[in-house]
Write a protein that holds these residues in place. Sequence first.
Motif, PDB file in Angstrom:
ATOM      1  N   CYS A  89       0.527  -1.648   0.041  1.00  0.00           N
ATOM      2  CA  CYS A  89       0.060   0.125   0.116  1.00  0.00           C
ATOM      3  C   CYS A  89       0.860   1.360   0.089  1.00  0.00           C
ATOM      4  O   CYS A  89       1.873   1.259   0.535  1.00  0.00           O
ATOM      5  CB  CYS A  89      -0.993  -0.301   1.175  1.00  0.00           C
ATOM      6  N   CYS A 133      -0.197   4.362   1.102  1.00  0.00           N
ATOM      7  CA  CYS A 133      -0.432   4.946   2.786  1.00  0.00           C
ATOM      8  C   CYS A 133       0.446   4.706   3.605  1.00  0.00           C
ATOM      9  O   CYS A 133       1.086   5.283   4.462  1.00  0.00           O
ATOM     10  CB  CYS A 133      -1.479   5.648   2.017  1.00  0.00           C
ATOM     11  N   CYS A 134      -0.093   3.314   3.795  1.00  0.00           N
ATOM     12  CA  CYS A 134       0.544   2.851   5.449  1.00  0.00           C
ATOM     13  C   CYS A 134       2.226   1.697   4.763  1.00  0.00           C
ATOM     14  O   CYS A 134       2.426   1.171   5.724  1.00  0.00           O
ATOM     15  CB  CYS A 134       0.134   2.038   6.183  1.00  0.00           C
ATOM     16  N   CYS A 165      -5.854  -1.436   1.644  1.00  0.00           N
ATOM     17  CA  CYS A 165      -5.246  -0.466   2.703  1.00  0.00           C
ATOM     18  C   CYS A 165      -5.371  -1.584   4.059  1.00  0.00           C
ATOM     19  O   CYS A 165      -6.804  -1.543   4.324  1.00  0.00           O
ATOM     20  CB  CYS A 165      -5.526   0.607   2.540  1.00  0.00           C
ATOM     21  N   GLN A 166      -4.557  -2.129   4.663  1.00  0.00           N
ATOM     22  CA  GLN A 166      -4.947  -2.787   5.795  1.00  0.00           C
ATOM     23  C   GLN A 166      -5.391  -2.062   7.290  1.00  0.00           C
ATOM     24  O   GLN A 166      -6.631  -2.289   8.043  1.00  0.00           O
ATOM     25  CB  GLN A 166      -4.116  -3.610   6.677  1.00  0.00           C
TER      26      GLN A 166
END
Length: 445
Positions: free
Chosen positions: A67, A69-70, A106-107
């Motif tokens: 991902c 973002c993370c 996303c997690q």
Amino acid sequence: MTAAGVEWGCQTTNNPATAIQLNVKTLLRHVQDLVGFVVKSVRHTLGAPDPRIDVDLDIDPRRKRRCSCCGRPGRVHDILPQRQWHFVPLWNIPVFLHYAPRRVVCQRFGKPVVEAMPWNRGKSPYAAAYMVFLARWAGRLSWKETAEIFSASWEAVRRSVEWVVAWGLEHRDLSGVTAVGVDDLHHGRGKTSLNFLTLVYQIDRGSRRLLWIGRARTEATLREGFDELEKLRAGFLGGLRVVCSDMWKPFLKVVRERCGQALNVLDPFHVAKHLNEALDTVRRGEQSRLKDKAARKEAKGGRFLLLTRGTKVRGKARAKLKAVLASLGRTSRAWELKESFRRFWLYRSPAWASAYLRAWTTRAMRSKIEPMKKVARMLRAHEDLLLNYFRAKRQYTNAMVEGMNHKARVALARSFGHRSFDVLKLVLYHNLGDLPEPPSSHKFC
Ligand SMILES: [Zn+2]
């Protein structure tokens, strides 16, 4: 487009036993982090009028998609349409990367998010390495030249600098700033407030850089700048020991109000500027009253010599200066006042400096030369601030800032034609901000 593959290459040595095929794939892997991806093919159109190299990337099936973002791995949700990125040209041949980004779940947010691609930055059509490459050259050449030399668009250069500057501003370290200089910079033709910029510099020994730029030079501008710096680093204003400025009232007021604990040092350079301006006014007035045309011309020609520091005028120039001074009585007296004020800065103790200042201003007030009297009145009114220079052990002047201002003017001159505040701001931060650069695995230039 011919699909010639990657077979064109070279050998590092003539000895076939140790020969290594070098191809675009190897080169690309060397200069760009491609972990999680593979180079599927390299195509080129080297024979065409507009040669280019196209690199097709694909997923490395051994690695999980991550991902953006993370950074955590996530299940692939869907595949987005193919995208193209400008990459750093290879021997002046444009290079493009192609890839169809995946979206992963996303997690953290449970939503599909575009995957992390080490070369990609947001929606930019330029690879990060290419943006750093263009921005570096844009710091040495004008943006226009950079665009021309690397067959990029002006817009590509602007966006590259914009991204690199934004990254640098976000990652710079504002700790340990104890001395700043506040100055203004004129740009453009007019003399309106909007033709000035307010600049805040760090002037600590060994660490001089531009910290902030604002439009106009009002109280509100400087207040905005101080507030922004304080917001970026709590305790910034409280940590200042010295603020160097000129006698511009709005600046003095805001410095007093926002960082009262700091010594506000009045910059010798600016005082010299006021003296020189007064001297020039006297010279102009006296010169215009001269009847003899030749004498008038001579007086005009002496302008530069009058404004130069006396001890630096030597030889023939010295003789010329003497002739000008002999022909202009009032100018000569004003010149003598300007020159003698230099002694003020040589004192060590504030008390002796103060005594000298009083003696000098008394002399100036008795000179009956109105422009010099005006300067004397101004210096008297600012006596306490002037003495701060000695209280700060004569260590801080805006001289280093003036050097920066010179650099700023050069940078602005190079960005001719683009007078928008946003562009000026980018140019100045880029050239004077001493900003950190986005990390990269390879230095292209
Ligand atoms: Zn995520």
